[in-house]
Design a protein around this motif. Structure first.
Motif, PDB file in Angstrom:
ATOM      1  N   SER A   1      51.041  35.758  24.997  1.00 20.19           N
ATOM      2  CA  SER A   1      50.103  36.066  23.536  1.00 20.19           C
ATOM      3  C   SER A   1      50.435  37.185  22.745  1.00 20.19           C
ATOM      4  O   SER A   1      50.024  37.358  21.601  1.00 20.19           O
ATOM      5  N   MET A   2      51.610  37.936  23.450  1.00 20.10           N
ATOM      6  CA  MET A   2      51.969  39.014  22.710  1.00 20.10           C
ATOM      7  C   MET A   2      53.536  38.650  21.714  1.00 20.10           C
ATOM      8  O   MET A   2      53.903  39.189  20.915  1.00 20.10           O
ATOM      9  N   GLN A   3      54.095  37.800  22.577  1.00 20.82           N
ATOM     10  CA  GLN A   3      55.448  37.221  21.831  1.00 20.82           C
ATOM     11  C   GLN A   3      55.419  36.423  20.830  1.00 20.82           C
ATOM     12  O   GLN A   3      56.397  36.069  20.094  1.00 20.82           O
ATOM     13  N   ILE A   4      54.194  36.099  20.305  1.00 19.88           N
ATOM     14  CA  ILE A   4      53.925  35.563  18.995  1.00 19.88           C
ATOM     15  C   ILE A   4      54.192  36.497  17.538  1.00 19.88           C
ATOM     16  O   ILE A   4      54.315  35.784  16.594  1.00 19.88           O
ATOM     17  N   TYR A   5      53.830  37.656  17.971  1.00 23.60           N
ATOM     18  CA  TYR A   5      53.951  38.694  16.795  1.00 23.60           C
ATOM     19  C   TYR A   5      55.564  39.045  16.415  1.00 23.60           C
ATOM     20  O   TYR A   5      56.234  39.619  17.346  1.00 23.60           O
ATOM     21  N   ARG A   6      55.793  38.944  15.377  1.00 29.62           N
ATOM     22  CA  ARG A   6      57.080  39.434  14.617  1.00 29.62           C
ATOM     23  C   ARG A   6      57.529  40.747  14.692  1.00 29.62           C
ATOM     24  O   ARG A   6      58.503  40.929  14.810  1.00 29.62           O
ATOM     25  N   GLU A   7      56.671  41.578  14.644  1.00 29.16           N
ATOM     26  CA  GLU A   7      56.962  43.043  14.483  1.00 29.16           C
ATOM     27  C   GLU A   7      57.274  43.503  16.066  1.00 29.16           C
ATOM     28  O   GLU A   7      57.336  44.774  16.007  1.00 29.16           O
ATOM     29  N   MET A   8      56.951  42.625  17.082  1.00 29.90           N
ATOM     30  CA  MET A   8      57.085  43.396  18.562  1.00 29.90           C
ATOM     31  C   MET A   8      58.056  42.593  19.135  1.00 29.90           C
ATOM     32  O   MET A   8      57.753  42.463  20.388  1.00 29.90           O
ATOM     33  N   ARG A   9      59.318  42.268  18.816  1.00 33.26           N
ATOM     34  CA  ARG A   9      60.365  41.649  19.480  1.00 33.26           C
ATOM     35  C   ARG A   9      60.645  42.579  20.771  1.00 33.26           C
ATOM     36  O   ARG A   9      60.532  41.745  21.996  1.00 33.26           O
ATOM     37  N   VAL A  10      60.873  43.607  20.744  1.00 30.48           N
ATOM     38  CA  VAL A  10      61.147  44.448  21.671  1.00 30.48           C
ATOM     39  C   VAL A  10      60.091  44.878  22.804  1.00 30.48           C
ATOM     40  O   VAL A  10      60.135  44.474  24.081  1.00 30.48           O
ATOM     41  N   LEU A  11      58.903  45.179  22.190  1.00 34.39           N
ATOM     42  CA  LEU A  11      57.828  45.632  23.236  1.00 34.39           C
ATOM     43  C   LEU A  11      57.236  44.701  23.792  1.00 34.39           C
ATOM     44  O   LEU A  11      56.406  44.735  24.653  1.00 34.39           O
ATOM     45  N   SER A  12      57.214  43.526  23.312  1.00 35.77           N
ATOM     46  CA  SER A  12      56.831  42.203  23.974  1.00 35.77           C
ATOM     47  C   SER A  12      57.737  41.355  24.821  1.00 35.77           C
ATOM     48  O   SER A  12      57.557  40.411  25.388  1.00 35.77           O
ATOM     49  N   ALA A  13      58.988  42.025  24.888  1.00 38.79           N
ATOM     50  CA  ALA A  13      60.130  41.413  25.760  1.00 38.79           C
ATOM     51  C   ALA A  13      60.340  40.169  25.286  1.00 38.79           C
ATOM     52  O   ALA A  13      60.731  38.893  26.033  1.00 38.79           O
ATOM     53  N   ARG A  14      60.425  39.736  23.759  1.00 41.68           N
ATOM     54  CA  ARG A  14      60.831  38.464  23.487  1.00 41.68           C
ATOM     55  C   ARG A  14      62.109  38.130  23.630  1.00 41.68           C
ATOM     56  O   ARG A  14      62.869  39.080  23.488  1.00 41.68           O
ATOM     57  N   PRO A  15      62.532  36.952  23.679  1.00 34.47           N
ATOM     58  CA  PRO A  15      63.998  36.708  23.731  1.00 34.47           C
ATOM     59  C   PRO A  15      64.916  37.302  22.630  1.00 34.47           C
ATOM     60  O   PRO A  15      64.217  37.479  21.592  1.00 34.47           O
ATOM     61  N   SER A  16      65.950  37.648  22.846  1.00 36.01           N
ATOM     62  CA  SER A  16      66.932  38.405  21.788  1.00 36.01           C
ATOM     63  C   SER A  16      67.259  37.218  20.879  1.00 36.01           C
ATOM     64  O   SER A  16      67.356  36.108  20.900  1.00 36.01           O
ATOM     65  N   ARG A  17      67.859  37.976  19.771  1.00 37.81           N
ATOM     66  CA  ARG A  17      68.287  37.016  18.634  1.00 37.81           C
ATOM     67  C   ARG A  17      69.350  36.193  19.306  1.00 37.81           C
ATOM     68  O   ARG A  17      69.767  34.963  18.687  1.00 37.81           O
TER      69      ARG A  17
END
Length: 317
Positions: free
Chosen positions: A44-60
């Motif tokens: 539910s947090m990795q949906i946000y574009r402004e939170m790549r780092v703090l949501s631990a989204r996959p890297s570019r």
């Protein structure tokens, strides 16, 4: 006991749940590379574009090599719900089935997986004027006062919610005003699952000490890789406190640190503690709600990824 992966046959999708920092994304990447699959976000947090780092989204770099869907596609300023995610996931899964491409659904949000495997109750859309009224009021009176209002209108639902849970309180108020029925009544109705028996469902189950060490190390890395800058940008946006993104673990203490309201080292330790507590809540959810999903230890994911990829069609698709 039979191996659930070996007995699966040809699966149409795999669902990978697990607590934060347990290695879910790496597991999903290994599977996707082996079977040319597409990774679908269920966090539910990795949906946000402004939170790549703090949501631990996959890297570019990770996203560049494998197709990823439902990641970073929503602004933190937008209200977002499990219902909206379910609708978006339904469209993505239908598209992937039409393309005969395996779907690897991965994340730590238990309610998203519940929506996939059990369905959601058919709550009608909320009137936009009603939504605007309650959202505006929330910013003025706060969660506790909203909870008191819900107690007057829907005492049974109010008893199910914590007085601090502004997002769910708002949802309950909006639904009862828009529909004349309690949200609890709507939720009691049976929904339609998006996946069936042709989906392989797994939970990563790490050792507690191992997971805590990973959580601590990962948050240190987040700070070093731009977490402070993300927190500063979010603070400058002056988000509505009821917005889910503002409640993401680490955002508030780091924002307070960059604004000079909290010592940075203390903010980091607070965020680590909050993350460990969140992981414990996730594990409780998985144990209670997904007890029949087979468990995979982090040490076994590399070998398990190859077997899962074979169940999804193998590397030669």
């Amino acid at each position: 006991m039979k191996d659930p992966i070996e007995t699966m046959g040809r699966a149409r999708a795999v669902l990978i749940a697990g607590p934060t920092a347990s290695g879910k994304s790496a597991f999903a990447l290994a599977i996707a590379r082996a079977c040319r699959g597409v990774i679908v976000n269920a966090d539910s947090m990795q949906i946000y574009r402004e939170m790549r780092v703090l949501s631990a989204r996959p890297s570019r770099e990770e996203e560049a090599g494998i197709e990823h869907r439902l990641y970073g596609h929503v602004s933190v300023r937008e209200p977002y719900s499990v219902g909206r995610w379910r609708d978006e996931a339904e469209a993505v899964l239908a598209e992937l089935r039409a393309r005969d491409v395996p779907a690897i659904v991965v994340g730590g949000t238990g309610l998203y997986f519940k929506a996939l495997s059990e369905g959601l109750s058919p709550v009608p859309p909320v009137d936009e004027a009603v939504r605007a009224h309650w959202r505006g009021l929330a910013g003025k009176i706060g969660a506790a006062a909203l909870h008191a209002e819900l107690e007057k209108r829907d005492p049974a639902m109010a008893a199910m919610l914590e007085p601090t849970d502004a997002q769910r309180i708002l949802r309950a108020l909006e639904v009862i005003e828009s529909t004349g029925r309690s949200l609890a009544d709507w939720q009691a109705q049976v929904g339609v699952p998006l996946v069936g028996d042709d989906a392989l469902k797994l939970v990563i189950a790490p050792d507690r000490a191992w997971l805590h060490a990973r959580i601590n190390a990962r948050f240190e890395a987040m700070v070093a890789e731009g977490g402070l800058e993300e927190a500063r940008a979010l603070a400058q946006m002056k988000l509505d406190p009821a917005m889910p993104a503002w409640k993401a673990i680490g955002v508030r203490p780091l924002a307070e640190a960059v604004m000079g309201e909290r010592d940075l080292s203390e903010a980091i330790e607070r965020a680590k503690t909050d993350t460990r507590r969140y992981a414990k809540r996730q594990e409780t959810w998985f144990r209670n709600q997904m007890g029949d999903w087979p468990r995979v230890s982090p040490e076994a994911v590399e070998e398990a990824a190859m077997r899962v990829a074979t169940a999804l069609g193998g590397a030669g698709r």
